[in-house]
Write a protein that holds these residues in place. Structure first.
Motif, PDB file in Angstrom:
ATOM      1  N   GLY A 175       0.834  -1.198   0.000  1.00  0.00           N
ATOM      2  CA  GLY A 175       0.000   0.000   0.000  1.00  0.00           C
ATOM      3  C   GLY A 175       0.863   1.239   0.000  1.00  0.00           C
TER       4      GLY A 175
ATOM      5  N   ARG B 204      -4.301   5.287  11.709  1.00  0.00           N
ATOM      6  CA  ARG B 204      -4.992   4.695  10.550  1.00  0.00           C
ATOM      7  C   ARG B 204      -6.142   5.581  10.098  1.00  0.00           C
ATOM      8  NH1 ARG B 204      -5.255  -0.017  12.494  1.00  0.00           N
ATOM      9  NH2 ARG B 204      -7.319   0.083  13.418  1.00  0.00           N
ATOM     10  N   ASP B 205      -6.920   6.094  11.038  1.00  0.00           N
ATOM     11  CA  ASP B 205      -8.047   6.950  10.677  1.00  0.00           C
ATOM     12  C   ASP B 205      -7.576   8.225   9.986  1.00  0.00           C
ATOM     13  OD1 ASP B 205      -9.816   5.152  11.712  1.00  0.00           O
ATOM     14  OD2 ASP B 205     -10.331   6.323  13.485  1.00  0.00           O
TER      15      ASP B 205
ATOM     16  N   LEU C 287      -0.304  -1.978  11.496  1.00  0.00           N
ATOM     17  CA  LEU C 287      -0.591  -1.112  10.354  1.00  0.00           C
ATOM     18  C   LEU C 287      -0.122  -1.659   9.013  1.00  0.00           C
ATOM     19  CD1 LEU C 287       0.299   2.301  12.052  1.00  0.00           C
ATOM     20  CD2 LEU C 287      -1.993   1.454  11.475  1.00  0.00           C
TER      21      LEU C 287
ATOM     22  N   ASN D 132      -1.102  -4.156   7.438  1.00  0.00           N
ATOM     23  CA  ASN D 132      -2.209  -4.643   6.610  1.00  0.00           C
ATOM     24  C   ASN D 132      -2.795  -3.536   5.744  1.00  0.00           C
ATOM     25  OD1 ASN D 132      -2.103  -7.282   7.571  1.00  0.00           O
ATOM     26  ND2 ASN D 132      -3.516  -6.857   9.254  1.00  0.00           N
ATOM     27  N   HIS D 133      -2.450  -2.294   6.058  1.00  0.00           N
ATOM     28  CA  HIS D 133      -3.011  -1.146   5.348  1.00  0.00           C
ATOM     29  C   HIS D 133      -1.970  -0.357   4.557  1.00  0.00           C
ATOM     30  CE1 HIS D 133      -6.723  -1.609   7.717  1.00  0.00           C
ATOM     31  NE2 HIS D 133      -5.924  -1.875   8.728  1.00  0.00           N
ATOM     32  N   PHE D 134      -0.708  -0.481   4.947  1.00  0.00           N
ATOM     33  CA  PHE D 134       0.351   0.332   4.354  1.00  0.00           C
ATOM     34  C   PHE D 134       1.610  -0.502   4.147  1.00  0.00           C
ATOM     35  CE2 PHE D 134      -2.187   2.913   7.275  1.00  0.00           C
ATOM     36  CZ  PHE D 134      -2.629   3.929   6.430  1.00  0.00           C
TER      37      PHE D 134
ATOM     38  N   GLN E 172      -5.129   3.034  15.800  1.00  0.00           N
ATOM     39  CA  GLN E 172      -6.425   3.407  15.233  1.00  0.00           C
ATOM     40  C   GLN E 172      -6.445   4.881  14.849  1.00  0.00           C
ATOM     41  OE1 GLN E 172      -9.226   1.236  14.736  1.00  0.00           O
ATOM     42  NE2 GLN E 172      -9.775   2.999  13.461  1.00  0.00           N
TER      43      GLN E 172
ATOM     44  N   ILE F 170      -6.240   7.143   6.396  1.00  0.00           N
ATOM     45  CA  ILE F 170      -7.184   6.501   5.470  1.00  0.00           C
ATOM     46  C   ILE F 170      -8.489   7.260   5.347  1.00  0.00           C
ATOM     47  CG2 ILE F 170      -8.598   4.436   5.093  1.00  0.00           C
ATOM     48  CD1 ILE F 170      -6.365   2.763   6.217  1.00  0.00           C
ATOM     49  N   LYS F 171      -9.039   7.700   6.469  1.00  0.00           N
ATOM     50  CA  LYS F 171     -10.378   8.296   6.460  1.00  0.00           C
ATOM     51  C   LYS F 171     -10.362   9.804   6.261  1.00  0.00           C
ATOM     52  CE  LYS F 171     -12.306   4.612   9.324  1.00  0.00           C
ATOM     53  NZ  LYS F 171     -13.026   4.263  10.566  1.00  0.00           N
TER      54      LYS F 171
END
Length: 259
Positions: A9, A243-244, A32, A34-36, A240, A247-248
């Motif tokens: 990612g 990540r927020d 993290l 799993n996302h980056f 969290q 990503i968000k």
């Protein structure tokens, strides 16, 4: 510089602080990646690079990080900096604004002389020059945790701190004490998240507040019941929040510091 790359990612680079190393980010790498594509590296003089002498200028640490990222082919990235690493991250964001997508400044500030620290940097420098670093490392690492030496991560923190040479130790104190970004914060272009543990004894509230107030596009997260190493004390909450933010895209709407 020792370096680890895990996951897929967008690139997410972690820069550790004084007396630390890339292994300090173990819980972030696990949580993290799993996302980056998580990238963590040892600064010169620290972690797996203690045979090197650490820099005596924050800007030189920043250049070392950028050179390492160039060497592994990372052109743009999200950036997280902790403590002294947060100072380095600010310098990177100022040096290479087109490369830093989003910036997380954690347990850090723009005032390198660390006003309100548990002891002034010059006091620390004089102590280690007179007595060596063993005692200083112990009380410094202890100060990073709410539970002090009783924290489960104190022993591993000391294992990272102990191999750091006297010269690297003194150089880091000089690098921080001689550095400031206060007058340059408005030049930081990256959307920024400031993260602070409300019991941090190294960087008092004045430090994160100054970042939050003076970087144009900034969000603030205060972690309750945490000291300087909130990412170890409350890793799930810390991860969290990071990540927020990445990503968000928090801060694009809703409450802002001017509302």
């Amino acid at each position: 510089m020792g370096c680890i790359r895990v996951g897929k990612g967008a690139a997410l680079v972690f820069v550790h602080g004084f007396l630390s190393g890339l292994s300090y980010w173990e819980k972030q790498i696990e949580g993290l990646s799993n996302h980056f594509e998580v990238i963590a590296m040892d600064l010169p003089g620290y972690g797996g690079e203690t045979e090197l002498t650490g820099c005596d200028k924050v800007a030189d640490f920043a250049d070392a990080v950028l050179a390492r990222l160039d060497a592994i082919g990372i052109s743009s990235f999200h950036l997280v900096g902790h403590s002294m690493g947060g100072m380095i991250a600010q310098e990177i964001a100022l040096k290479a604004p087109d490369r830093v997508n989003r910036l997380v400044l954690y347990g850090t500030g723009p005032m390198g002389d660390l006003p309100g620290r548990f002891e002034p940097l010059e006091t620390s420098r004089q102590k280690v020059l007179q007595d060596g670093t063993e005692e200083a490392k112990a009380y410094t690492v202890e100060s990073w945790f709410i539970k002090g030496k009783q924290d489960d991560h104190y022993t591993s923190g000391m294992a990272l701190a102990q191999p750091v040479s006297l010269q690297s130790y003194v150089n880091a104190l000089k690098a921080m004490n001689d550095w400031s970004s206060v007058e340059r914060l408005s030049q930081i272009q990256s959307p920024t998240l400031v993260v602070w543990g409300d019991k941090d004894r190294s960087y008092i509230w004045q430090q994160p507040h100054t970042l939050w107030e003076n970087i144009d596009d900034t969000n603030l997260a205060v972690l309750p019941g945490c000291s300087h190493n909130a990412h170890l004390e409350k890793p799930e909450l810390f991860n969290q929040i990071i990540r927020d933010f990445l990503i968000k895209n928090i801060g694009q709407s809703g409450i802002t510091k001017d509302s």
